[in-house]
Every structure is written in C-alpha cells, then in structure tokens.
Design a protein around this motif. Structure first.
Motif, mmCIF file in Angstrom:
data_model
loop_
_atom_site.group_PDB
_atom_site.id
_atom_site.type_symbol
_atom_site.label_atom_id
_atom_site.label_comp_id
_atom_site.label_asym_id
_atom_site.label_seq_id
_atom_site.Cartn_x
_atom_site.Cartn_y
_atom_site.Cartn_z
ATOM 1 N N ASP A 37 64.402 40.566 63.151
ATOM 2 C CA ASP A 37 63.072 39.988 63.188
ATOM 3 C C ASP A 37 62.991 39.029 64.366
ATOM 4 O O ASP A 37 63.586 37.956 64.348
ATOM 5 C CB ASP A 37 62.796 39.243 61.875
ATOM 6 N N THR A 39 60.999 36.587 66.472
ATOM 7 C CA THR A 39 59.807 35.763 66.425
ATOM 8 C C THR A 39 59.816 34.792 67.593
ATOM 9 O O THR A 39 60.777 34.061 67.794
ATOM 10 C CB THR A 39 59.755 34.970 65.113
ATOM 11 N N SER A 44 54.521 31.047 67.668
ATOM 12 C CA SER A 44 54.240 30.192 66.519
ATOM 13 C C SER A 44 53.384 28.995 66.924
ATOM 14 O O SER A 44 52.784 28.355 66.070
ATOM 15 C CB SER A 44 55.554 29.702 65.908
ATOM 16 N N GLU A 49 48.841 32.213 64.681
ATOM 17 C CA GLU A 49 48.283 33.534 64.424
ATOM 18 C C GLU A 49 49.055 34.577 65.206
ATOM 19 O O GLU A 49 48.959 34.655 66.438
ATOM 20 C CB GLU A 49 46.810 33.564 64.798
ATOM 21 N N THR A 50 49.838 35.373 64.518
ATOM 22 C CA THR A 50 50.589 36.439 65.167
ATOM 23 C C THR A 50 50.344 37.733 64.412
ATOM 24 O O THR A 50 49.838 37.734 63.298
ATOM 25 C CB THR A 50 52.098 36.139 65.167
ATOM 26 N N VAL A 51 50.704 38.825 65.053
ATOM 27 C CA VAL A 51 50.613 40.134 64.391
ATOM 28 C C VAL A 51 52.020 40.699 64.281
ATOM 29 O O VAL A 51 52.826 40.613 65.214
ATOM 30 C CB VAL A 51 49.680 41.080 65.171
ATOM 31 N N HIS A 52 52.330 41.242 63.132
ATOM 32 C CA HIS A 52 53.647 41.788 62.848
ATOM 33 C C HIS A 52 53.633 43.286 63.143
ATOM 34 O O HIS A 52 52.871 44.034 62.528
ATOM 35 C CB HIS A 52 53.991 41.539 61.373
ATOM 36 N N LYS A 54 56.115 46.791 63.569
ATOM 37 C CA LYS A 54 57.422 47.409 63.314
ATOM 38 C C LYS A 54 57.524 48.615 64.248
ATOM 39 O O LYS A 54 56.726 49.550 64.146
ATOM 40 C CB LYS A 54 57.549 47.848 61.852
ATOM 41 N N ASP A 72 61.443 44.599 64.181
ATOM 42 C CA ASP A 72 60.243 43.813 63.882
ATOM 43 C C ASP A 72 59.954 42.837 65.014
ATOM 44 O O ASP A 72 60.853 42.160 65.514
ATOM 45 C CB ASP A 72 60.439 43.046 62.578
ATOM 46 N N HIS A 74 56.913 39.820 66.191
ATOM 47 C CA HIS A 74 55.710 39.052 65.870
ATOM 48 C C HIS A 74 55.120 38.586 67.196
ATOM 49 O O HIS A 74 55.714 37.772 67.899
ATOM 50 C CB HIS A 74 56.057 37.859 64.976
ATOM 51 N N ALA A 133 48.381 45.319 58.488
ATOM 52 C CA ALA A 133 49.695 44.810 58.888
ATOM 53 C C ALA A 133 50.710 44.980 57.757
ATOM 54 O O ALA A 133 50.331 44.963 56.583
ATOM 55 C CB ALA A 133 49.572 43.347 59.280
ATOM 56 N N PRO A 134 51.996 45.134 58.102
ATOM 57 C CA PRO A 134 52.524 45.238 59.458
ATOM 58 C C PRO A 134 52.141 46.568 60.091
ATOM 59 O O PRO A 134 52.055 47.591 59.397
ATOM 60 C CB PRO A 134 54.040 45.132 59.248
#
Length: 290
Positions: A37, A39, A44, A49-52, A54, A72, A74, A133-134
């Motif tokens: 993951d 990030t 942050s 506001e983030t979008v996940h 995959k 993953d 973000h 999402a994701p």
C-alpha cells in the motif's frame, strides 16, 4: 516471454521487498493482508482527499514479480481526473516501473484501453469520479500480458489486416486521368459510425466468441470490413470479394449477437448491428432464383 492474463480476482498483492525499496520507500505502508500500500505523504496533505486504485502488476523479466498481483496506490484526487491521470500519477510519483500504453489522451489513439472495474474502457475517457472505489485497473482480458497493463496486440492487428482495410479500385487509372472520387452524403451517413474505430481492441477483448476461437475475425475487423463493403465507391466485384472473406467459417456467422462489443465500444459504434447487416448481405449474395 508473455503469459495469458490470470484470473485477477483471486490474486492478492503479496509483500514485495524489492519494490518497497524502490522509488518511494518513505511513502509506503503495508496492510495486514500483505498487500503493498503506497501512500504519498503529499497526498495526505491535499485536504485528505485521495483515490484508491488497485493496479494489476506482472513482470516476467524480474525475479519476484513473475506472479500476477495487485498493487495499491492512493493518489490525490482532482476534479476531472481520469483513470489514465491516476495511473500516470502512480507511475511518476510512486513506482516508475509501472508500465502501460498511452499517447494522445483525447480518446483518439486508442492505446490506453484497460479493464476498469470489470469493464473495457479507455483510460483517458473514464472519469475517476464515475467509478466505485477502490478502482481496479487491469489489462484487457483475453490477451497475452506482456507487462503490467500492456497486452500483446499482434493478433488483433493481424485480424484487422485480414479484411484488407483499405480502399480498392479494380482499374487504377493513369495519373493524368485521376479524378476525385466523390461520395454521396447518404452513403457517407451510412458508414459514418463505422469509420470512428480507433483500433483500441476493447470490443475484441469483450467478445466471448473471440476468446474461444482464435481464428474468429472479431467485431473490430468485421466493422472495418463493413466500412468498405458499404462504400458505394468500390465496385460490386470488390464488394463480393469482401463478403467472401466475411462469410468464411470464422467470419460473421460466428457472431452470436451478444452485444458485448457494442456495449464497451468507446466510440459508440453499433458493431453488432453492422455484423448483422453483413450477414444479410451475405445471404442475399447467395440467393438463387429458379
């Protein structure tokens, strides 16, 4: 060496020490299930506001990355962000080895066709805000995966060229006798939609028949043939030649009218309708009256 795309639904992203130590180690975290993951600290800070997303990963040339998995990411969300924008951000900010095709970013080149949330879509045309999402991003199904989101398109191009996708004239006049070949507005209107094909391969990827019959011409190639077969500027003899190609064993008659190709076409071409019309033309050509 390439591999047929695995069943991605059963794939979970394992720990990948080599990748974790790559481009942005400070930004990476690991989830309890072992998935990688990544990030971004900067992400942050952008109002949280983030979008996940995959993303399917596979690299046959790197030991430890030869098993298909998902990574993953973000990424900071911005109004108007597309799927292509998101994967480009992931590549540029987190992992430069993430591989995919793209070019014009205007839904013209057709190079960024992906399998997004279970449907063939153009990355540059698909808004992140319209997806649940994701966001799951995979290579086109039914194609050999070369690396990550890149699939081998050779077979698709071979099928397109099988139908001789170029204008033909029986008697090519001398250069001095060349004349402009005009097309009537009515005929132009008839083939207008078929001329919008951008060779993205989304329709071929969605076709169950093409997945099971490697020799099937497929909806894209048949649509290309339709464009020329219905063009009044070609002679009847050339049209019959085209119909003979299309009515072969692995031609139009293999279509089972499932409409999957029509549903995923990013240019809204009525592919199934065109295939059905060519079937009718093939029947009329073979009708005999006594």
């Amino acid at each position: 060496m390439s591999t047929q795309q695995a069943e991605p639904e059963s794939q979970e992203a394992p720990k990948d020490p080599e990748m974790q130590g790559a481009e942005s180690p400070a930004a990476e975290t690991q989830e309890g299930d072992g998935a990688v993951d990544q990030t971004s600290t900067d992400a942050s800070e952008l109002d949280g506001e983030t979008v996940h997303i995959k993303v399917f990963r596979y690299d046959p040339e790197v030991e430890g990355k030869q098993e298909p998995r998902f990574d993953d990411f973000h990424v900071p969300f911005e109004k108007g962000m597309t799927v292509l924008d998101a994967v480009m951000y992931a590549r540029d900010e987190y992992d430069s080895s993430l591989t995919f095709r793209h070019s014009c970013r205007q839904a013209v080149c057709g190079s960024d066709a992906f399998f997004v949330n279970g449907k063939q879509r153009l990355g540059c045309k698909t808004q992140i805000a319209d997806l649940e999402a994701p966001v799951r991003i995979e290579p086109l199904p039914h194609q050999e995966v070369v690396k990550d989101l890149v699939v081998d398109m050779d077979h698709f191009y071979d099928q397109m060229h099988t139908v001789e996708p170029y204008f033909q004239d029986e008697d090519t006049p001398a250069v001095d006798d060349l004349e402009e070949q005009r097309q009537s507005p009515e005929n132009r209107e008839k083939i207008k939609m078929s001329s919008r094909c951008i060779w993205c391969g989304a329709c071929m990827s969605s076709c169950n028949i093409a997945a099971g019959d490697n020799e099937y011409l497929g909806p894209a190639a048949i649509n290309k043939a339709y464009k020329f077969a219905m063009d009044d500027r070609e002679s009847e003899e050339i049209k019959e030649h085209r119909l003979r190609i299309l009515e072969q064993e692995h031609g139009v008659w293999r279509c089972q009218t499932q409409f999957s190709c029509t549903e995923v076409c990013p240019k809204d071409i009525p592919l199934t309708e065109h295939i059905q019309e060519l079937k009718r033309e093939a029947v009329k050509k073979n009708l005999k009256f006594w």
